[in-house]
Design a protein around this motif. Structure first.
Motif, PDB file in Angstrom:
ATOM      1  N   ARG A  16      46.521  49.257  41.433  1.00 35.35           N
ATOM      2  CA  ARG A  16      47.750  48.488  41.375  1.00 35.35           C
ATOM      3  C   ARG A  16      48.869  49.316  40.769  1.00 35.35           C
ATOM      4  O   ARG A  16      48.627  50.203  39.949  1.00 35.35           O
ATOM      5  CB  ARG A  16      47.542  47.229  40.531  1.00 35.35           C
ATOM      6  CG  ARG A  16      46.563  46.239  41.122  1.00 35.35           C
ATOM      7  CD  ARG A  16      46.393  45.049  40.209  1.00 35.35           C
ATOM      8  NE  ARG A  16      45.430  44.086  40.762  1.00 35.35           N
ATOM      9  CZ  ARG A  16      45.040  42.985  40.112  1.00 35.35           C
ATOM     10  NH1 ARG A  16      45.537  42.708  38.908  1.00 35.35           N
ATOM     11  NH2 ARG A  16      44.167  42.162  40.671  1.00 35.35           N
ATOM     12  N   GLY A  17      50.092  48.980  41.142  1.00 33.00           N
ATOM     13  CA  GLY A  17      51.262  49.663  40.614  1.00 33.00           C
ATOM     14  C   GLY A  17      52.084  50.280  41.720  1.00 33.00           C
ATOM     15  O   GLY A  17      51.734  50.238  42.905  1.00 33.00           O
ATOM     16  N   ASN A  18      53.195  50.885  41.327  1.00 30.22           N
ATOM     17  CA  ASN A  18      54.089  51.544  42.276  1.00 30.22           C
ATOM     18  C   ASN A  18      53.516  52.895  42.660  1.00 30.22           C
ATOM     19  O   ASN A  18      53.110  53.677  41.796  1.00 30.22           O
ATOM     20  CB  ASN A  18      55.467  51.715  41.632  1.00 30.22           C
ATOM     21  CG  ASN A  18      56.517  52.127  42.640  1.00 30.22           C
ATOM     22  OD1 ASN A  18      56.188  52.629  43.712  1.00 30.22           O
ATOM     23  ND2 ASN A  18      57.780  51.914  42.303  1.00 30.22           N
ATOM     24  N   THR A  24      49.511  53.833  36.920  1.00 27.53           N
ATOM     25  CA  THR A  24      48.943  52.813  37.792  1.00 27.53           C
ATOM     26  C   THR A  24      47.628  52.324  37.185  1.00 27.53           C
ATOM     27  O   THR A  24      47.003  53.019  36.360  1.00 27.53           O
ATOM     28  CB  THR A  24      48.696  53.360  39.206  1.00 27.53           C
ATOM     29  OG1 THR A  24      47.817  54.492  39.125  1.00 27.53           O
ATOM     30  CG2 THR A  24      49.993  53.770  39.872  1.00 27.53           C
ATOM     31  N   ASP A  25      47.218  51.162  37.622  1.00 20.84           N
ATOM     32  CA  ASP A  25      45.968  50.578  37.139  1.00 20.84           C
ATOM     33  C   ASP A  25      44.912  50.678  38.227  1.00 20.84           C
ATOM     34  O   ASP A  25      45.131  50.230  39.363  1.00 20.84           O
ATOM     35  CB  ASP A  25      46.169  49.107  36.755  1.00 20.84           C
ATOM     36  CG  ASP A  25      47.167  48.947  35.626  1.00 20.84           C
ATOM     37  OD1 ASP A  25      47.251  49.876  34.803  1.00 20.84           O
ATOM     38  OD2 ASP A  25      47.865  47.912  35.584  1.00 20.84           O
ATOM     39  N   PHE A  26      43.793  51.264  37.895  1.00 21.49           N
ATOM     40  CA  PHE A  26      42.668  51.351  38.827  1.00 21.49           C
ATOM     41  C   PHE A  26      41.622  50.326  38.411  1.00 21.49           C
ATOM     42  O   PHE A  26      41.166  50.312  37.260  1.00 21.49           O
ATOM     43  CB  PHE A  26      42.067  52.753  38.824  1.00 21.49           C
ATOM     44  CG  PHE A  26      40.913  52.901  39.757  1.00 21.49           C
ATOM     45  CD1 PHE A  26      41.112  53.005  41.120  1.00 21.49           C
ATOM     46  CD2 PHE A  26      39.603  52.916  39.276  1.00 21.49           C
ATOM     47  CE1 PHE A  26      40.044  53.137  41.999  1.00 21.49           C
ATOM     48  CE2 PHE A  26      38.534  53.044  40.140  1.00 21.49           C
ATOM     49  CZ  PHE A  26      38.745  53.156  41.504  1.00 21.49           C
ATOM     50  N   ILE A  27      41.264  49.447  39.355  1.00 23.20           N
ATOM     51  CA  ILE A  27      40.336  48.364  39.056  1.00 23.20           C
ATOM     52  C   ILE A  27      39.086  48.532  39.920  1.00 23.20           C
ATOM     53  O   ILE A  27      39.182  48.707  41.141  1.00 23.20           O
ATOM     54  CB  ILE A  27      40.986  46.991  39.327  1.00 23.20           C
ATOM     55  CG1 ILE A  27      42.236  46.811  38.463  1.00 23.20           C
ATOM     56  CG2 ILE A  27      39.995  45.858  39.060  1.00 23.20           C
ATOM     57  CD1 ILE A  27      43.020  45.565  38.789  1.00 23.20           C
ATOM     58  N   ARG A  28      37.943  48.495  39.275  1.00 22.84           N
ATOM     59  CA  ARG A  28      36.673  48.535  39.990  1.00 22.84           C
ATOM     60  C   ARG A  28      35.893  47.281  39.641  1.00 22.84           C
ATOM     61  O   ARG A  28      35.612  47.016  38.469  1.00 22.84           O
ATOM     62  CB  ARG A  28      35.875  49.780  39.622  1.00 22.84           C
ATOM     63  CG  ARG A  28      34.603  49.927  40.452  1.00 22.84           C
ATOM     64  CD  ARG A  28      33.844  51.166  40.116  1.00 22.84           C
ATOM     65  NE  ARG A  28      33.275  51.078  38.758  1.00 22.84           N
ATOM     66  CZ  ARG A  28      32.366  51.921  38.287  1.00 22.84           C
ATOM     67  NH1 ARG A  28      31.960  52.935  39.033  1.00 22.84           N
ATOM     68  NH2 ARG A  28      31.912  51.792  37.049  1.00 22.84           N
ATOM     69  N   LEU A  29      35.550  46.516  40.640  1.00 22.73           N
ATOM     70  CA  LEU A  29      34.892  45.229  40.439  1.00 22.73           C
ATOM     71  C   LEU A  29      33.531  45.259  41.117  1.00 22.73           C
ATOM     72  O   LEU A  29      33.428  45.457  42.323  1.00 22.73           O
ATOM     73  CB  LEU A  29      35.744  44.084  41.017  1.00 22.73           C
ATOM     74  CG  LEU A  29      35.108  42.689  41.030  1.00 22.73           C
ATOM     75  CD1 LEU A  29      34.909  42.198  39.588  1.00 22.73           C
ATOM     76  CD2 LEU A  29      35.971  41.707  41.805  1.00 22.73           C
ATOM     77  N   GLY A  30      32.480  45.092  40.354  1.00 28.35           N
ATOM     78  CA  GLY A  30      31.142  44.992  40.910  1.00 28.35           C
ATOM     79  C   GLY A  30      30.772  43.552  41.171  1.00 28.35           C
ATOM     80  O   GLY A  30      31.186  42.637  40.445  1.00 28.35           O
ATOM     81  N   PHE A  31      30.001  43.314  42.213  1.00 27.58           N
ATOM     82  CA  PHE A  31      29.629  41.941  42.547  1.00 27.58           C
ATOM     83  C   PHE A  31      28.224  41.927  43.139  1.00 27.58           C
ATOM     84  O   PHE A  31      27.758  42.912  43.722  1.00 27.58           O
ATOM     85  CB  PHE A  31      30.626  41.318  43.529  1.00 27.58           C
ATOM     86  CG  PHE A  31      30.760  42.074  44.838  1.00 27.58           C
ATOM     87  CD1 PHE A  31      29.872  41.856  45.882  1.00 27.58           C
ATOM     88  CD2 PHE A  31      31.776  43.009  45.019  1.00 27.58           C
ATOM     89  CE1 PHE A  31      29.992  42.548  47.079  1.00 27.58           C
ATOM     90  CE2 PHE A  31      31.892  43.699  46.208  1.00 27.58           C
ATOM     91  CZ  PHE A  31      31.000  43.467  47.242  1.00 27.58           C
ATOM     92  N   GLN A  32      27.577  40.771  42.935  1.00 28.24           N
ATOM     93  CA  GLN A  32      26.304  40.516  43.599  1.00 28.24           C
ATOM     94  C   GLN A  32      26.502  39.737  44.900  1.00 28.24           C
ATOM     95  O   GLN A  32      25.727  39.884  45.843  1.00 28.24           O
ATOM     96  CB  GLN A  32      25.374  39.736  42.656  1.00 28.24           C
ATOM     97  CG  GLN A  32      24.905  40.545  41.456  1.00 28.24           C
ATOM     98  CD  GLN A  32      23.934  39.776  40.588  1.00 28.24           C
ATOM     99  OE1 GLN A  32      23.755  38.561  40.753  1.00 28.24           O
ATOM    100  NE2 GLN A  32      23.310  40.469  39.639  1.00 28.24           N
ATOM    101  N   GLU A  33      27.553  38.907  44.919  1.00 31.82           N
ATOM    102  CA  GLU A  33      27.900  38.178  46.139  1.00 31.82           C
ATOM    103  C   GLU A  33      29.415  38.035  46.195  1.00 31.82           C
ATOM    104  O   GLU A  33      30.045  37.673  45.203  1.00 31.82           O
ATOM    105  CB  GLU A  33      27.249  36.798  46.161  1.00 31.82           C
ATOM    106  CG  GLU A  33      27.551  36.013  47.429  1.00 31.82           C
ATOM    107  CD  GLU A  33      26.845  34.667  47.460  1.00 31.82           C
ATOM    108  OE1 GLU A  33      27.289  33.784  48.245  1.00 31.82           O
ATOM    109  OE2 GLU A  33      25.866  34.497  46.694  1.00 31.82           O
TER     110      GLU A  33
END
Length: 496
Positions: A217-219, A225-234
């Protein structure tokens, strides 16, 4: 009064005519699909939509199929009667060829009038419906078809790739790229997933298991900028499939085009376009009046005043006012000369830019007028072509005296190709402004009608125009004459 002879001729004609008409129409439809097949494959078009397209297409091809069917069937009819010696028996009974052709001539004239009504009232509607439907099919995106190991990019802003599919719904190693306004695209990667359509088939749902979602995210032009890593099972991802749906364009989009109008509407368009072209002259005079200041003096009281003659060899300085002649500085004179030249060029460029826009509008209006008049004459010439090709086919069949689908097809194809090429040449010449619309569209009729009268004359006199034995005998006679002429020449003296 209809006699048995007329019934015999009509019965012999109606069968070949129906067969050749539908066969010709089928071939022309196949030619269309041969050219456009790549735009139809893989788009999931339902059978009813394709049937509608075939019906509209068939209607638009009737004006081209009807003359060919008349030509071929008339050659086959008279050729069959000549091959079975029925034509000889009829002539021996004192019935002339013109009387024998009369019932079919009446049928050809009736079909010609019917063709004009069809061209005038049915073809515009069929053209309108086929144009909109064809446009919708061509511009429809391919149906959803996710293949293994290949990025699927048809859905806007998404790129999807899977390594393996099971039963078209279970996916392995799923990667989804999603375009975003951020520094880079969002990425979803999962080990496994299930793909299914929503109940209304407007959305595509991915149920993903054991994966990660990456987002920045960011310009994109900023350093922080913001780097986002999201782990998920579903994880559930829903994609909109509205861009893949078949959207029907309203008929009103193309209703004012010249192909969609009747002769009455075309005639009104010709009048309105001609009046608008006549207004261009007054518009140009009004726009240029500010540049040509002398134009306001162009009236009946104008006195012809001639400029004083310029002496031969006069210099530029001699044409300047007396105030500038007193200057002895060459730089001043050079600057004055350059100023005059620059102002003249600027003046000319201003005039050019003023008339360039109207000239483009004028050319566009003239092209629209040509195309409108071309369509007007085409509705008439394509109906007259039915009668013209009959006047070629009937005497040609009586001369050839061959039935079936062998020799008649050869002659029919030859004359139809001539008609088709001349008609297309006429259209091309009209579009390129080489010929007037009337001359271009009547070109094929003007060429083929004398050929028809010539063949009728030959048939009335039992001509052997297509008899190979006649040409063989003619060749032997010419060869014998040349040999006799050579034998009369004095032979050179032999040396003793």
């Amino acid at each position: 009064m209809i006699k048995k002879l007329d019934i015999l001729v009509l019965r012999s004609f109606i069968g070949p005519f129906i067969a050749t008409f539908f066969l010709t129409l089928f071939v022309l439809i196949l030619q269309f699909f041969w050219l456009w097949i790549d735009d139809f494959v893989g788009k999931g078009i339902d059978a009813f939509t394709m049937l509608r397209l075939v019906v509209y297409l068939s209607a638009t091809l009737v004006p081209l199929a009807l003359p060919l069917a008349i030509l071929l069937s008339s050659i086959m009819t008279f050729g069959n009667l000549g091959e079975t010696f029925e034509l000889v028996a009829i002539k021996s009974a004192g019935i002339g060829l013109l009387r024998f052709m009369l019932p079919l001539a009446v049928v050809a004239a009736f079909l010609s009038g019917l063709a004009f009504l069809f061209n005038n009232y049915v073809i515009p509607v069929a053209n309108l419906r086929m144009k909109t439907l064809h446009y919708d099919i061509v511009n429809k995106k391919p149906a959803f078809d996710l293949k293994e190991g290949v990025f699927y990019t048809t859905i806007p802003d998404y790129a999807i790739k899977v390594s393996k599919k099971e039963n078209d719904s279970i996916l392995h190693n799923v990667i989804i790229y999603e375009a975003s306004t951020g520094p880079q695209e969002n990425i979803i990667a999962a080990e496994k997933g299930i793909m299914r359509l929503s109940s209304d088939k407007r959305f595509l749902e991915f149920i993903l298991f054991n994966g990660w979602r990456y987002e920045e995210r960011g310009n994109r032009y900023a350093n922080n900028t913001d780097f986002i890593r999201l782990g998920f099972q579903e994880y559930k991802k829903v994609l909109d499939l509205s861009s893949l749906t078949f959207i029907q364009t309203p008929d009103s989009t193309y209703k004012d085009r010249y192909e969609m109008l009747s002769t009455r509407q075309l005639s009104k368009n010709v009048d309105s376009i001609s009046k608008s072209l006549a207004r261009f002259r007054d518009r140009d005079i009004r726009d240029l009046q500010g540049y040509f200041t002398f134009s306001k003096y162009l009236d009946t009281g104008w006195i012809d005043v001639k400029a004083p003659p310029v002496k031969k060899g006069a210099r530029f300085i001699d044409l300047l006012p007396d105030s500038l002649k007193m200057s002895k500085n060459d730089q001043v004179l050079s600057a004055v000369k350059q100023t005059v030249v620059d102002q003249s060029i600027s003046y000319a460029n201003s005039i050019k830019s003023t008339i360039e826009g109207p000239s483009w509008d004028y050319d566009g209006k003239r092209k629209e007028l040509r195309m409108t008049m071309m369509t007007y004459h085409e509705k008439i010439t394509m109906s007259i072509a039915v009668l013209v090709l009959f006047l070629i086919g009937a005497p040609l069949g009586s001369i050839v005296r061959k039935g079936g689908i062998g020799t008649p097809v050869v002659f029919a194809v030859i004359f139809f190709v001539i008609f088709f090429l001349l008609n297309n040449f006429g259209k091309k010449f009209v579009k390129e402004d080489v010929l007037q619309p009337a001359a271009g569209m009547w070109l094929a009729t003007a060429v083929l009608l004398p050929i028809g009268f010539f063949l009728i004359y030959k048939a009335l006199h039992d001509s052997q125009l297509f008899n190979k034995e006649f040409y063989f005998r003619l060749y032997r006679g010419i060869k014998r004459l040349i040999g006799k002429k050579n034998s009369l020449k004095p032979q050179p003296a032999q040396p003793s």
